[in-house]
Enzyme design. Structure first.
Site, PDB file in Angstrom:
ATOM      1  N   VAL A 114       6.775 -12.510 -11.152  1.00  0.00           N
ATOM      2  CA  VAL A 114       6.280 -11.879 -12.365  1.00  0.00           C
ATOM      3  C   VAL A 114       6.742 -10.427 -12.271  1.00  0.00           C
ATOM      4  O   VAL A 114       7.017  -9.953 -11.155  1.00  0.00           O
ATOM      5  CB  VAL A 114       4.723 -12.004 -12.410  1.00  0.00           C
ATOM      6  CG1 VAL A 114       4.059 -11.368 -11.196  1.00  0.00           C
ATOM      7  CG2 VAL A 114       4.124 -11.455 -13.679  1.00  0.00           C
ATOM      8  N   HIS A 609       1.346 -11.561   4.450  1.00  0.00           N
ATOM      9  CA  HIS A 609       2.109 -10.355   4.746  1.00  0.00           C
ATOM     10  C   HIS A 609       3.370 -10.673   5.541  1.00  0.00           C
ATOM     11  O   HIS A 609       3.625 -10.040   6.568  1.00  0.00           O
ATOM     12  CB  HIS A 609       1.271  -9.366   5.572  1.00  0.00           C
ATOM     13  CG  HIS A 609       0.025  -8.909   4.907  1.00  0.00           C
ATOM     14  ND1 HIS A 609      -1.035  -8.371   5.605  1.00  0.00           N
ATOM     15  CD2 HIS A 609      -0.341  -8.894   3.611  1.00  0.00           C
ATOM     16  CE1 HIS A 609      -2.001  -8.064   4.761  1.00  0.00           C
ATOM     17  NE2 HIS A 609      -1.611  -8.380   3.544  1.00  0.00           N
ATOM     18  N   HIS A 652      -2.242  -3.893   5.659  1.00  0.00           N
ATOM     19  CA  HIS A 652      -1.719  -4.769   4.614  1.00  0.00           C
ATOM     20  C   HIS A 652      -0.427  -4.108   4.103  1.00  0.00           C
ATOM     21  O   HIS A 652      -0.262  -2.887   4.210  1.00  0.00           O
ATOM     22  CB  HIS A 652      -2.780  -4.962   3.545  1.00  0.00           C
ATOM     23  CG  HIS A 652      -4.025  -5.631   4.092  1.00  0.00           C
ATOM     24  ND1 HIS A 652      -4.576  -6.760   3.550  1.00  0.00           N
ATOM     25  CD2 HIS A 652      -4.788  -5.334   5.177  1.00  0.00           C
ATOM     26  CE1 HIS A 652      -5.631  -7.133   4.265  1.00  0.00           C
ATOM     27  NE2 HIS A 652      -5.789  -6.275   5.254  1.00  0.00           N
TER      28      HIS A 652
HETATM   29  C1  LIG Z   1      -1.384 -13.588  -2.519  1.00  0.00           C
HETATM   30  C2  LIG Z   1      -1.007 -12.309  -1.840  1.00  0.00           C
HETATM   31  C3  LIG Z   1      -2.010 -11.468  -1.374  1.00  0.00           C
HETATM   32  C4  LIG Z   1      -1.663 -10.255  -0.754  1.00  0.00           C
HETATM   33  N1  LIG Z   1      -2.655  -9.353  -0.476  1.00  0.00           N
HETATM   34  C5  LIG Z   1      -2.309  -8.094  -0.120  1.00  0.00           C
HETATM   35  C6  LIG Z   1      -3.291  -7.075  -0.060  1.00  0.00           C
HETATM   36  O1  LIG Z   1      -4.483  -7.280  -0.333  1.00  0.00           O
HETATM   37  N2  LIG Z   1      -2.876  -5.818   0.301  1.00  0.00           N
HETATM   38  C7  LIG Z   1      -1.573  -5.539   0.604  1.00  0.00           C
HETATM   39  O2  LIG Z   1      -1.276  -4.401   0.957  1.00  0.00           O
HETATM   40  N3  LIG Z   1      -0.633  -6.499   0.547  1.00  0.00           N
HETATM   41  C8  LIG Z   1      -0.957  -7.748   0.150  1.00  0.00           C
HETATM   42  N4  LIG Z   1       0.002  -8.695   0.008  1.00  0.00           N
HETATM   43  C9  LIG Z   1       1.378  -8.368   0.429  1.00  0.00           C
HETATM   44  C10 LIG Z   1       2.100  -7.420  -0.517  1.00  0.00           C
HETATM   45  O3  LIG Z   1       1.714  -7.619  -1.849  1.00  0.00           O
HETATM   46  C11 LIG Z   1       3.605  -7.645  -0.344  1.00  0.00           C
HETATM   47  O4  LIG Z   1       3.955  -7.476   1.012  1.00  0.00           O
HETATM   48  C12 LIG Z   1       4.457  -6.673  -1.144  1.00  0.00           C
HETATM   49  O5  LIG Z   1       3.989  -6.612  -2.461  1.00  0.00           O
HETATM   50  C13 LIG Z   1       5.895  -7.150  -1.099  1.00  0.00           C
HETATM   51  O6  LIG Z   1       6.689  -6.346  -1.929  1.00  0.00           O
HETATM   52  P1  LIG Z   1       8.242  -6.656  -2.083  1.00  0.00           P
HETATM   53  O7  LIG Z   1       8.787  -5.610  -2.945  1.00  0.00           O
HETATM   54  O8  LIG Z   1       8.821  -6.872  -0.756  1.00  0.00           O
HETATM   55  O9  LIG Z   1       8.318  -8.085  -2.801  1.00  0.00           O
HETATM   56  P2  LIG Z   1       7.698  -8.559  -4.167  1.00  0.00           P
HETATM   57  O10 LIG Z   1       6.673  -7.603  -4.657  1.00  0.00           O
HETATM   58  O11 LIG Z   1       7.264  -9.966  -3.973  1.00  0.00           O
HETATM   59  O12 LIG Z   1       8.902  -8.482  -5.185  1.00  0.00           O
HETATM   60  C14 LIG Z   1       9.985  -9.364  -5.214  1.00  0.00           C
HETATM   61  C15 LIG Z   1      10.369  -9.548  -6.671  1.00  0.00           C
HETATM   62  O13 LIG Z   1      11.668 -10.064  -6.745  1.00  0.00           O
HETATM   63  C16 LIG Z   1      11.709 -11.127  -7.686  1.00  0.00           C
HETATM   64  N5  LIG Z   1      12.810 -11.983  -7.253  1.00  0.00           N
HETATM   65  C17 LIG Z   1      12.917 -12.649  -6.090  1.00  0.00           C
HETATM   66  N6  LIG Z   1      14.103 -13.247  -5.998  1.00  0.00           N
HETATM   67  C18 LIG Z   1      14.783 -12.941  -7.124  1.00  0.00           C
HETATM   68  C19 LIG Z   1      16.076 -13.260  -7.594  1.00  0.00           C
HETATM   69  N7  LIG Z   1      16.918 -13.998  -6.854  1.00  0.00           N
HETATM   70  N8  LIG Z   1      16.445 -12.791  -8.810  1.00  0.00           N
HETATM   71  C20 LIG Z   1      15.607 -12.048  -9.544  1.00  0.00           C
HETATM   72  N9  LIG Z   1      14.352 -11.723  -9.145  1.00  0.00           N
HETATM   73  C21 LIG Z   1      13.956 -12.153  -7.930  1.00  0.00           C
HETATM   74  C22 LIG Z   1      10.341 -11.745  -7.568  1.00  0.00           C
HETATM   75  O14 LIG Z   1      10.021 -12.525  -8.690  1.00  0.00           O
HETATM   76  C23 LIG Z   1       9.462 -10.521  -7.401  1.00  0.00           C
HETATM   77  O15 LIG Z   1       9.096  -9.971  -8.638  1.00  0.00           O
HETATM   78  C24 LIG Z   1      -0.296  -9.927  -0.570  1.00  0.00           C
HETATM   79  C25 LIG Z   1       0.710 -10.780  -1.025  1.00  0.00           C
HETATM   80  C26 LIG Z   1       0.360 -11.952  -1.665  1.00  0.00           C
HETATM   81  C27 LIG Z   1       1.463 -12.838  -2.187  1.00  0.00           C
END
Ligand SMILES: Cc1cc2nc3c(=O)[nH]c(=O)nc-3n(C[C@H](O)[C@H](O)[C@H](O)COP(=O)(O)OP(=O)(O)OC[C@H]3O[C@@H](n4cnc5c(N)ncnc54)[C@H](O)[C@@H]3O)c2cc1C
Length: 673
Positions: A114, A609, A652
C-alpha cells in the site's frame, strides 16, 4: 462488534483529504517520462527518500505495487493495528518456508503493500536501540559514512515530531542499575579463533565496538532534550488510554529489577518505558509515510507516484570493467510490461524481501544461484538475500480477574464498543486511539544469574567455534560484535511486550467470550541464527522463499525459553499476581523445560522486523551495499530500506528505517550537488 466499531470509525474521517495531482494510475504517462531518480517502492523508506529528493528540486518517479488508501480506518484508527494483516488490499501476505526448529511451521510475515508500505500496517511502536548498536554498524563499515549514534541521531530527529507523555502518563521512576558483568575470558576464546580465520583486522573491529561502552557517554539529563525532533513529518506521541493492568505490571517489573527508563530514546534503552507511537495525537490517527512524506508533496510536479505498478527488473549499461550503471526499470501494470528511464539513479526501496528479489531478477546476486535460473549474471554479489535476521517472539496469555479494562472489552461488550466508537468520533481519543505502549528491554544478566549466563554463553561460543570455518566473514564479525555485547549490561538481549488484551496476532488458541486477558511476549533481540530470502522462479510475481531459519543456533532458543520462564515468574509475583485469574497459554500445568519448549515451538511468531538482506558492509566480507548505500559494483543503484541493516537492533524497525532514508537523501543530494 469490531466491524461496527470500524464502520463507525469509518464515518469520521479526521485527516484532511488531499487531492494528489501527482498520483498516477496511468503507466503510459509514467513510462514516457525520464526522471532524475526512479524509486522502487513507495513505502517507509521509499517515500521518505523520494520526498526529500523532490524537495531538493530533483524529479522523482516512484513505482508502488499497492494503492493509495487515504482516510481508511483500517490504517488510520490506531487500535485497528493488526486488522490489515492477511488482507491483500494492504499486505503482501508472505509466509516463511517450513521452519525446522518450530515443528516445521510456516510463520506469517506480513509486509505492507500500500502507499506507505509497512508503516501503514505496522503496530505503531516507535522507538530506538542502544547507541552502541549503531556503533557496530559503523564498525562493520570501518567507520565510513558515520553510521554511529552521532551520525544517525540527527536523522532520527529530522523525521519526527515528538510529543512527550502527559505528566500523569509517565511511569514512576526507579533508578537505573548499571552493574557490569564479566565474561571476557569466554569471549576471548572465540576471538582467538576469529583472529585465526580472519586475520588481525578483527582486533581493530573489537576495539572500535568496545569504545562505545564508555560509561560517561551514557550519562544523560532526562529533562534536557537533545534527543528528539519537533518539526519532522512523522508524529510520535503517547497514549492517553491505559489498561488498569498496566500499573501492577510496571510495579512488578520494577520489583524484578527492570528499572523505569524515562528517557529511552537517549541511546540508553535499558528498562521499562512508555513507548511512543507513530500516532498523530491531535487527529487521533496513524502517522505513516504516505501522510507524512507524500501528502505534503502531493501538489509538487517533482514527485510522481504510480500505484498498482510492480517493478520487475533493473536494466544496466556497462561502464568500464569495474562498475555498471543502472539506467531503467521494467515494471508491470495491469499485466503489461513497461520501462521507465532514470537520468541519475535508481533506488530500490521494496523492503527486506522484495529489494533482494528485484536485484536477483536483475542479475545481481550469487552468480551460481542466478545461473541456475538462467539469469545472466551482471554482478556476482553472494550476499544478496543472505543475512536475514528477525525478532522472533513468543506470546504468553493470562486470564485476568473480573472487572479489568482491556482491549477485550471491545469484543466482549457491545455497549462499551459503541461508546468507544462514539468517543473516538467526538474526540479522536480514548481506547480506539490507543496502541501497545508498555515495553521493556534488558540484558541476559537481568533474568539469568551469573552462572547461567556463563554456561549459556559458553555453549554458544562452542557452537559458533564449530561452525566458524563455514561462516562468512560478515557473520564472524557479527558474532564478535554480539559476543562483546553479551558482556555488557547496556545492550538488551530480551524485550518484554505488554499487550492489554488477547494477543492480536496469536495462533495458539482463541479467546473465551466475556474474558479479559493480559498477553506478555518475550522477544529475542539479537539472534545468532541467520536466514535468507531468494527467488524461486524467474516469474517476478512469484514470491521469493523467506527462510529466517529460526532457532538454528541453540542460544536463540535458550534465551526465549528463559524469557518464557521470566514471564511466568512475573505473572506469579505481586502486585501483578493478584490480577491474574489463571495461566492461559501455556497452561499452569506446563512446567517442565520440555513442556515450555513445546509451547515455544507452537507459539513462536515474528515480531515482523525482518532486516539485513542487502547488508551495508564492505564487499570483501559479504556486504551488498556500501556505506553510501550504493550496490557494490554499481555507480548509481542504491538500496534504501530496512534490508540494509547490517545487524539487528534492540528496537522496532520503523524509526531507524525513516532515519536511514533521511540520511540517504542527504548523501544522494551531496553526490549530485
Ligand atoms: C504487521 C507489522 C507490524 C510491525 N510493527 C512495527 C512496530 O510496531 N514498530 C516498528 O517500528 N516497526 C514495526 N514493523 C516493522 C516496520 O514497519 C518495517 O520494518 C519498516 O516499515 C520497513 O520499511 P521499508 O521501507 O524497509 O519497507 P516497506 O515499508 O515495507 O516498503 C516497501 C514498499 O515497497 C513496495 N514494493 C515492494 N516491492 C515492489 C516492487 N517490486 N515494485 C513496486 N513496489 C514494491 C511495497 O508495496 C511497499 O510499499 C512492523 C511491520 C509489520 C509488517
Amino acid at each position: 462488534m469490531l466491524s461496527v466499531v470500524l464502520l463507525l470509525a469509518c464515518s469520521i474521517s479526521v485527516r484532511a483529504v488531499v487531492v494528489a495531482r501527482n498520483l498516477l494510475d496511468d503507466p503510459v504517462t509514467f513510462a514516457a517520462t525520464t526522471y532524475d531518480f526512479v524509486v522502487v517502492g513507495g513505502g517507509t523508506a521509499g517515500l521518505t527518500v523520494a520526498a526529500r529528493l523532490a524537495e531538493a528540486h530533483f524529479t522523482v518517479g516512484v513505482l508502488e505495487a499497492g494503492q493509495y488508501r487515504p482516510n481508511d480506518p483500517v490504517i488510520d484508527v490506531p487500535k485497528n493495528f493488526g486488522t490489515a494483516v492477511g488482507n491483500a488490499n494492504y499486505d503482501w501476505i508472505y509466509a516463511t518456508v517450513p521452519q525446522l526448529n518450530v515443528n516445521n511451521r510456516s510463520i506469517r510475515h506480513p509486509r505492507g503493500k500500500v502507499l506507505g508500505g509497512s508503516s501503514a500496517i505496522n503496530f505503531e511502536m516507535f522507538n530506538r536501540p542502544a547507541k552502541q548498536e549503531y556503533s557496530a554498524w559503523s564498525a562493520l563499515n570501518l567507520g565510513k559514512g558515520q553510521w554511529d549514534w552521532t551520525g544517525i541521531l540527527p536523522y532520527l530527529k529530522k523525521s519526527e515530531t515528538f510529543t512527550p507523555p502527559r505528566p500523569q502518563d509517565e511511569f514512576p521512576t526507579v533508578s537505573l542499575n548499571r552493574r557490569r558483568s564479566a565474561l571476557p575470558a569466554l569471549v576471548d576464546e572465540y576471538l582467538k579463533y576469529a583472529r585465526d580465520v580472519l586475520g588481525e583486522s578483527v582486533v581493530s573491529l573489537v576495539d572500535f565496538v568496545s569504545a562505545g561502552f564508555d560509561d560517561a557517554s551514557l550519562v544523560v539529563d532526562a529533562r534536557d532534550d537533545p534527543f528528539h525532533g519537533f518539526v519532522g513529518p512523522v508524529k510520535a506521541s503517547h497514549n492517553e488510554w491505559y489498561s488498569d493492568v498496566a500499573n501492577p505490571f510496571i510495579a512488578t517489573m520494577n520489583s524484578l529489577g527492570i528499572s523505569t527508563n524515562d528517557e529511552p530514546d537517549s541511546g540508553n534503552n535499558i528498562g521499562i518505558y512508555n513507548c511512543p507511537a507513530s500516532v498523530d495525537r491531535s487527529a487521533g490517527v496513524r502517522s505513516y509515510a504516505a501522510p507524512a512524506y507524500f501528502a505534503p508533496n502531493s501538489a509538487s510536479a517533482n514527485l510522481v507516484v504510480l500505484t498498482g505498478a510492480q517493478a520487475t527488473k533493473v536494466n544496466f549499461a556497462a561502464i568500464g570493467t569495474a562498475s555498471v550503471a543502472a539506467k531503467s526499470v521494467n515494471f508491470l501494470s495491469g499485466g503489461t510490461q513497461y520501462t521507465v528511464q532514470a537520468r541519475k539513479e535508481i533506488i530500490l526501496s521494496g523492503g527486506v524481501f522484495n529489494s533482494p528479489q528485484v536485484l536477483e531478477l536483475s542479475g545481481v546476486g550469487d552468480k551460481s544461484r542466478l545461473q541456475g535460473f538462467g539469469i545472466e549474471s551482471i554482478l556476482d554479489l553472494p550476499g544478496v538475500g543472505e543475512n536475514l535476521q528477525d525478532h522472533a517472539m513468543v506470546p504468553l496469555s493470562f486470564k485476568l480477574t473480573d472487572g479489568h479494562h482491556t482491549w477485550d472489552e471491545l469484543r466482549n461488550n457491545a455497549t462499551f464498543a459503541a461508546e468507544a466508537a462514539a468517543q473516538y468520533a467526538a474526540t479522536q481519543n480514548g481506547i480506539l486511539a490507543s496502541t501497545i505502549s508498555v515495553l521493556s528491554f534488558f540484558p541476559l544478566q537481568t533474568f539469568l544469574n551469573q552462572t547461567a549466563v556463563e554456561s549459556t554463553v559458553s555453549s554458544l561460543i562452542s557452537d559458533l567455534t564449530q561452525s566458524i570455518t563455514s561462516s562468512s566473514a560478515l557473520r564472524i564479525l557479527q558474532n564478535v560484535v554480539q559476543l562483546v555485547w553479551l558482556q555488557n549490561r547496556r545492550i538488551p538481549q530480551l524485550e518484554i511486550v505488554m499487550i492489554p488484551g488477547f494477543n492480536p496476532t496469536g495462533t495458539v488458541t482463541v479467546p473465551t467470550a466475556g474474558t479479559s486477558y493480559l498477553t506478555v511476549a518475550a522477544v529475542l533481540q539479537h539472534p545468532f541464527s541467520r536466514g535468507s530470502v531468494h527467488i524461486t522462479s524467474t516469474d517476478p510475481v512469484a514470491k521469493p522463499a523467506v527462510d529466517p531459519n529460526y532457532l538454528s543456533v541453540a542460544f536463540d532458543k535458550a534465551v526465549l525459553l528463559e524469557g518464557i520462564k521470566f514471564i511466568r515468574k512475573l505473572a506469579s509475583t505481586e502486585p501483578l499476581a493478584s490480577h491474574i485469574a489463571s495461566f492461559n497459554d501455556p497452561p499452569a500445568s506446563s512446567t517442565t523445560d520440555e513442556q515450555l519448549e513445546q509451547y515455544l515451538k507452537l507459539g513462536l511468531e515474528s515480531l515482523k522486523h525482518p532486516v539485513g538482506t542487502c547488508a551495508m558492509a564492505p564487499r570483501e566480507i559479504g556486504g551488498v551495499v556500501s556505506e553510501q548505500l550504493l550496490v557494490h559494483g554499481t555507480v548509481n543503484l542504491r538500496v534504501v530500506d530496512a534490508s540494509v541493516f547490517p545487524l539487528h537492533i534492540s528496537a522496532h524497525a520503523q524509526s531507524t528505517t525513516y532515519a536511514i532514508a533521511e540520511k540517504a537523501a542527504d548523501t544522494i543530494k551531496l553526490a549530485h550537488a
